[in-house]
Scaffold this active site. Structure first.
Site, PDB file in Angstrom:
ATOM      1  N   HIS A 150       0.824  -1.226   0.000  1.00  0.00           N
ATOM      2  CA  HIS A 150       0.000   0.000   0.000  1.00  0.00           C
ATOM      3  C   HIS A 150       0.853   1.268   0.000  1.00  0.00           C
ATOM      4  O   HIS A 150       0.334   2.363  -0.254  1.00  0.00           O
ATOM      5  CB  HIS A 150      -0.918   0.048   1.221  1.00  0.00           C
ATOM      6  CG  HIS A 150      -1.965  -1.025   1.246  1.00  0.00           C
ATOM      7  ND1 HIS A 150      -2.838  -1.221   0.204  1.00  0.00           N
ATOM      8  CD2 HIS A 150      -2.275  -1.950   2.193  1.00  0.00           C
ATOM      9  CE1 HIS A 150      -3.646  -2.247   0.512  1.00  0.00           C
ATOM     10  NE2 HIS A 150      -3.318  -2.702   1.694  1.00  0.00           N
ATOM     11  N   ASP A 187      -2.763 -10.476  -2.142  1.00  0.00           N
ATOM     12  CA  ASP A 187      -3.314  -9.923  -0.908  1.00  0.00           C
ATOM     13  C   ASP A 187      -4.784  -9.562  -1.170  1.00  0.00           C
ATOM     14  O   ASP A 187      -5.141  -9.146  -2.271  1.00  0.00           O
ATOM     15  CB  ASP A 187      -2.511  -8.685  -0.505  1.00  0.00           C
ATOM     16  CG  ASP A 187      -2.874  -8.155   0.860  1.00  0.00           C
ATOM     17  OD1 ASP A 187      -2.075  -8.342   1.800  1.00  0.00           O
ATOM     18  OD2 ASP A 187      -3.953  -7.540   0.995  1.00  0.00           O
ATOM     19  N   HIS A 189      -6.414  -7.126  -0.251  1.00  0.00           N
ATOM     20  CA  HIS A 189      -6.555  -5.700  -0.534  1.00  0.00           C
ATOM     21  C   HIS A 189      -5.788  -5.358  -1.806  1.00  0.00           C
ATOM     22  O   HIS A 189      -4.900  -6.097  -2.216  1.00  0.00           O
ATOM     23  CB  HIS A 189      -6.031  -4.884   0.653  1.00  0.00           C
ATOM     24  CG  HIS A 189      -6.656  -5.305   1.958  1.00  0.00           C
ATOM     25  ND1 HIS A 189      -5.980  -6.063   2.881  1.00  0.00           N
ATOM     26  CD2 HIS A 189      -7.903  -5.117   2.442  1.00  0.00           C
ATOM     27  CE1 HIS A 189      -6.797  -6.309   3.913  1.00  0.00           C
ATOM     28  NE2 HIS A 189      -7.959  -5.760   3.668  1.00  0.00           N
ATOM     29  N   ASP A 275      -4.446 -12.642   3.780  1.00  0.00           N
ATOM     30  CA  ASP A 275      -5.669 -12.102   4.378  1.00  0.00           C
ATOM     31  C   ASP A 275      -6.909 -12.379   3.522  1.00  0.00           C
ATOM     32  O   ASP A 275      -7.974 -11.824   3.779  1.00  0.00           O
ATOM     33  CB  ASP A 275      -5.523 -10.605   4.685  1.00  0.00           C
ATOM     34  CG  ASP A 275      -4.871  -9.829   3.568  1.00  0.00           C
ATOM     35  OD1 ASP A 275      -4.724 -10.365   2.451  1.00  0.00           O
ATOM     36  OD2 ASP A 275      -4.506  -8.648   3.805  1.00  0.00           O
TER      37      ASP A 275
HETATM   38 ZN   LIG Z   1      -4.071  -6.934   2.866  1.00  0.00          ZN
END
Ligand SMILES: [Zn+2]
Length: 383
Positions: A150, A187, A189, A275
């Site tokens: 991120h 991931d 996200h 995740d």
């Molecule tokens: Zn994540």
């Protein structure tokens, strides 16, 4: 020489791990408005040392780590970081690390001295790339923290301080003369920082599988494909909540593997967040250990076909302290392979892991999401 048989030598897989990673302190997940959250007991931050620490522990317990080659991380240098990050961001991280702690951007806290751990995480992923490119090992797992995907050029974000995968990819290009790199981000996200870094770059193919519009909001839609020369080299595959092993397998078979093979990278970096697991509190997917095993095998197959097996897995998220470490250990076990008679690391979820609907059925909404992605990506890739 007649009669000389070529004996396949054992695959060598590197492991980057350092106890200093466990000292990265994210503190408490404080909820500031106490009127809305009146409970007195503190809430631990989800990005805890337990994930990486327990993953390493499981690798030890199941005899995986002993079959890996230790690769020592080094502190990333300013020069290696500023291929992406601004000097202002580096200075801010250093300044915060000299205090009792704070946020390096938008939700990326560090404690006192946290700049060294963040530099060791980026340096760890770089060390994994160096080891693979020098041929010291065939593949490597960088079990680092804090995570990276991120992190933007000018700020930390979403628990990530420096973008480990981005600076490691640039290291491969600058130091090892690699041209084409695939970064596959599974991931749950979206890897916004990585997408931003290579948005206009046709030499780094970024493929992200993630829960549709989960975090960061607005990032990772299927029509975000890059610009200029980089158009088509950003591939987003947003999937609906509830997608499990079966849906991910479909996404790999139908989109990830064919696109990766057509790109034909010289090195593959996997941004591996665990995740998307069925127990994660920051995602709503239903992946289990066998799903992570399948994704790892899929990328090993592409790497074997395109680039002599050169594969670097770098740790991103994963927030189920009782389950994500198993997923990470399973990835490592898959990388090293099973010895004759050796058994797979058991899934602590038990039989239900393989029988839950998301493990065996392709949901209609997941199938539609892949149809949408395929129809848009067909203008760039033969699908
Ligand atoms: Zn994540």
């Amino acid at each position: 020489l007649v009669g000389v048989m070529s004996v396949p030598r054992e695959r060598r897989v590197g492991l980057v791990f350092d106890d200093r990673y466990l000292t990265h302190n994210t503190g408490l997940d404080l909820i500031e408005d106490r009127a809305l959250y009146p409970f007195a007991e503190p809430v631990p931050h989800p990005s805890s040392p337990a994930q990486a620490g327990r993953a390493k522990h499981l690798m030890d317990l199941y005899g995986v780590a002993e079959r890996m080659t230790r690769v020592d991380p080094e502190l990333v240098t300013d020069d290696q970081l500023t291929v992406y990050h601004t000097p202002e961001h580096l200075a801010r991280v250093t300044a915060i690390a000299g205090t009792d702690g704070g946020d390096t951007g938008a939700g990326a806290p560090i404690g006192r001295g946290g700049d060294r751990v963040a530099r060791l995480a980026a340096g760890g992923t770089i060390a994994a790339v160096d080891a693979v490119m020098r041929g010291t090992v065939d593949a490597a797992y960088a079990l680092v923290r804090p995570p990276g995907h991120h992190a933007m050029a000018d700020e930390g974000m979403g628990f990530c301080v420096f973008n480990n995968a981005v600076v490691a990819a640039r290291q491969a290009q600058r130091v090892h003369g690699v041209k084409k790199i695939l970064i596959l981000d599974w991931d749950v996200h979206h890897g916004n920082g990585t997408q931003a870094a290579f948005w206009s770059d046709p030499n780094v193919l970024f493929i992200s599988l993630h829960q549709d519009d989960l975090y960061p909001v607005g990032w990772g839609a299927v029509d975000q494909v890059g610009i200029g020369e980089g158009e088509g080299f950003t591939v987003n595959i947003p999937l609906p909540a509830g997608t499990g092993n079966r849906g991910y397998a479909e996404a790999f078979a139908r989109l990830v593997a064919p696109i990766s093979r057509q790109f034909s990278p010289e090195l593959i970096i996997v941004s591996a967040g665990q995740d998307a697991s069925v127990f994660d509190k920051l995602g709503r997917m239903s992946m289990t250990l066998s799903g992570y095993r399948a994704m790892t095998e899929a990328m090993m197959a592409v790497a074997a076909e395109c680039c002599d097996g050169k594969l670097v897995v770098t740790q991103e998220g994963g927030y189920a302290p009782e389950y994500a470490p198993y997923c990470s250990a399973m990835i490592a076990q898959t990388l090293v392979g099973l010895l004759p008679g050796e058994e797979l690391i058991p899934d602590p979820y038990g039989e239900r892991a393989e029988t839950q609907p998301a493990s065996v059925e392709l949901g209609l909404d997941a199938a539609e999401a892949m149809d949408r992605a395929a129809s848009l990506l067909r203008q760039y890739w033969n699908l």
